[in-house]
Design a protein around this motif. Structure first.
Motif, short mmCIF file in Angstrom:
data_model
loop_
_atom_site.label_atom_id
_atom_site.label_comp_id
_atom_site.label_asym_id
_atom_site.label_seq_id
_atom_site.Cartn_x
_atom_site.Cartn_y
_atom_site.Cartn_z
N ILE A 187 0.87 -1.18 0.00
CA ILE A 187 0.00 0.00 0.00
C ILE A 187 0.90 1.22 0.00
O ILE A 187 1.55 1.54 1.00
N ARG A 188 0.93 1.93 -1.13
CA ARG A 188 1.88 3.01 -1.33
C ARG A 188 1.38 4.35 -0.80
O ARG A 188 2.16 5.28 -0.61
N GLY A 189 0.08 4.46 -0.58
CA GLY A 189 -0.46 5.72 -0.07
C GLY A 189 -1.79 5.51 0.62
O GLY A 189 -2.58 4.63 0.24
N PHE A 190 -2.03 6.29 1.68
CA PHE A 190 -3.25 6.17 2.47
C PHE A 190 -3.51 7.53 3.11
O PHE A 190 -2.69 8.03 3.87
N GLN A 191 -4.65 8.14 2.77
CA GLN A 191 -4.99 9.46 3.30
C GLN A 191 -6.45 9.47 3.74
O GLN A 191 -7.30 8.78 3.17
N LEU A 192 -6.71 10.28 4.78
CA LEU A 192 -8.07 10.40 5.33
C LEU A 192 -8.46 11.86 5.45
O LEU A 192 -7.67 12.70 5.90
N TRP A 193 -9.71 12.16 5.03
CA TRP A 193 -10.32 13.46 5.24
C TRP A 193 -11.70 13.25 5.88
O TRP A 193 -12.41 12.31 5.49
N PRO A 194 -12.10 14.08 6.82
CA PRO A 194 -13.48 13.97 7.31
C PRO A 194 -14.47 14.19 6.17
O PRO A 194 -14.24 15.02 5.29
N GLU A 195 -15.54 13.43 6.18
CA GLU A 195 -16.56 13.58 5.13
C GLU A 195 -17.07 15.02 5.10
O GLU A 195 -17.30 15.63 6.13
N SER A 196 -17.23 15.53 3.89
CA SER A 196 -17.81 16.87 3.73
C SER A 196 -18.90 16.82 2.67
O SER A 196 -18.87 15.97 1.78
N ASP A 206 -15.52 17.87 -4.93
CA ASP A 206 -14.38 18.74 -5.25
C ASP A 206 -13.31 18.54 -4.19
O ASP A 206 -13.46 18.95 -3.04
N MET A 207 -12.20 17.91 -4.57
CA MET A 207 -11.14 17.59 -3.62
C MET A 207 -10.50 18.86 -3.04
O MET A 207 -9.91 18.81 -1.95
N ARG A 208 -10.62 19.98 -3.73
CA ARG A 208 -10.05 21.23 -3.22
C ARG A 208 -10.77 21.71 -1.98
O ARG A 208 -10.21 22.50 -1.20
N ASP A 209 -12.00 21.24 -1.78
CA ASP A 209 -12.77 21.63 -0.60
C ASP A 209 -12.52 20.71 0.59
O ASP A 209 -13.04 20.97 1.68
N TRP A 210 -11.77 19.65 0.41
CA TRP A 210 -11.58 18.69 1.50
C TRP A 210 -10.56 19.17 2.53
O TRP A 210 -10.56 18.71 3.67
N GLY A 211 -9.67 20.07 2.10
CA GLY A 211 -8.65 20.55 3.03
C GLY A 211 -7.50 19.56 3.13
O GLY A 211 -7.32 18.67 2.29
N ARG A 212 -6.72 19.70 4.19
CA ARG A 212 -5.58 18.83 4.40
C ARG A 212 -6.05 17.52 5.02
O ARG A 212 -6.98 17.49 5.82
N PRO A 213 -5.41 16.40 4.68
CA PRO A 213 -5.78 15.13 5.30
C PRO A 213 -5.52 15.17 6.81
O PRO A 213 -4.53 15.77 7.25
N VAL A 214 -6.39 14.53 7.57
CA VAL A 214 -6.17 14.44 9.02
C VAL A 214 -5.16 13.35 9.34
O VAL A 214 -4.60 13.31 10.44
N LEU A 215 -4.94 12.45 8.38
CA LEU A 215 -3.98 11.37 8.59
C LEU A 215 -3.50 10.90 7.22
O LEU A 215 -4.30 10.80 6.28
N GLN A 216 -2.21 10.62 7.09
CA GLN A 216 -1.70 10.13 5.83
C GLN A 216 -0.48 9.24 6.03
O GLN A 216 0.21 9.33 7.04
#
Length: 345
Positions: A187-196, A206-216
């Protein structure tokens, strides 16, 4: 009993030279036979009731009924899900096509991504299928376990397996997806954003509205995150919180939902496949002593990138009990690779 009849009966026997002692013997013999017959009848009834209790109500054991169900599955061209098993571990569900049904066996053709060697001969497989009934609008689920008795190839190169005709079929759905503990490089990458969600209440695409990942997590860099296991139904990961400040520590409450970006490495291609998923927290374990948090996520939906808008994701809900097919296939390939290294596939 009439006394006069009994007297005449005894006189008749004595008229033929039967002594009183022999008369008693005959009477006792008749009584013993009668008791034995009644006891045998009662024992037979008890055994039949006992067998009836031992046979689960969801078992179908009549060969004609089993053949009828399999023939219906063949006629309806339903998808067959096969679960291979062996001594050390179990495999994941493989999609198959039913080619033939006869008293000699059940023949299935496996999906093109799966190749089985002759080492699988004699091993057991669980088979799951569902058919439509004229009596009910709902699909009926069935399963059985059988032994692989032959392995061959179809004209276009797919694996064809012959299974022994089953001695019983059970009603019921298949069990959960196979989970594996993936190698660190898988698994080369793993990122999490709170649902919006957008103003219309729909999931934000729109991924630009997700902000920074809370975990990666990136496999090429030192990371506090470790993927514990993964399946088509979900993912479990853990991360160390000792170095995180309180304000940096993500919150994972049961039911919380997240957007997930997942990069799965394909050794054959030398490239990674990126998936976007919607998931919710199913369980969480906080080890305060070890400063470690372990989270289990269940996949609910899958996102698809669009060609005209590279930063936009179109979301779709996953059908119930299906999981993510791409991950299922990827997990199975990694699973077979591990077993080939051990010389059993």
């Amino acid at each position: 009993m009439d006394r006069q009849f009994w007297t005449e009966f005894r006189q008749h026997f004595r008229g033929h030279g039967v002594t009183e002692q022999l008369e008693v013997f005959y009477i006792l013999l008749v009584v013993v036979i009668a008791v034995a017959v009644i006891a045998g009848w009662q024992l037979n009834r008890w055994l039949m009731r006992s067998r009836g209790r031992e046979l689960p109500p969801n078992w179908i054991v009549a060969p004609a009924r089993i053949a009828s169900l399999l023939q219906t599955a063949f006629d309806q061209r339903v998808k067959i899900d096969l679960l291979l098993e062996h001594n050390s571990a179990q495999s994941r569900f493989i999609s198959c096509v039913l080619l033939d049904v006869s008293p000699h066996g059940v023949v299935v053709e496996l999906s093109e991504s799966v190749r089985l060697s002759q080492e699988w001969m004699g091993r057991h497989a669980e088979v799951y299928f569902k058919i439509k009934s004229d009596d009910s609008p709902q699909q009926l689920f069935y399963q059985f376990t059988s032994e692989i008795v032959a392995i061959g190839a179809s004209p276009h190169g797919n694996t064809v397996a012959t299974l022994e005709f089953p001695d019983r079929i059970e009603t019921g759905q298949k069990r959960a997806h196979l989970r594996i503990d993936p190698p660190s490089s898988a698994i080369r990458g793993f990122q999490l954003w709170p649902e919006s969600r957008g103003p219309d209440g729909r999931l934000s695409g729109d991924m630009r509205d997700w902000g920074r990942p809370v975990l990666q997590h990136e496999w090429s860099r030192a990371s506090r995150v470790r993927i514990v296991n993964i399946s088509g139904g979900g993912i479990r990961f853990e991360f160390h919180t000792a170095s995180l400040q309180a304000r940096e520590r993500p919150s994972f409450r049961l039911g919380d939902r997240f957007f997930v970006s997942l990069d799965l490495y394909e050794p054959g291609d030398g490239e990674s496949v990126r998936l976007f998923l919607l998931a919710k927290v199913r369980n969480a374990f906080d080890d305060y002593a070890g400063k470690r948090l372990e989270i289990g996520l269940e996949f609910l939906g899958q996102g698809q990138k669009t060609l005209d808008r590279p930063d936009f994701v179109l979301w779709r809900e996953l059908p119930e009990d299906t999981g993510v097919e791409t991950i299922d296939n990827w997990v199975f390939k990694r699973h077979l690779e591990m077993h080939r290294e051990k010389g059993i596939a």
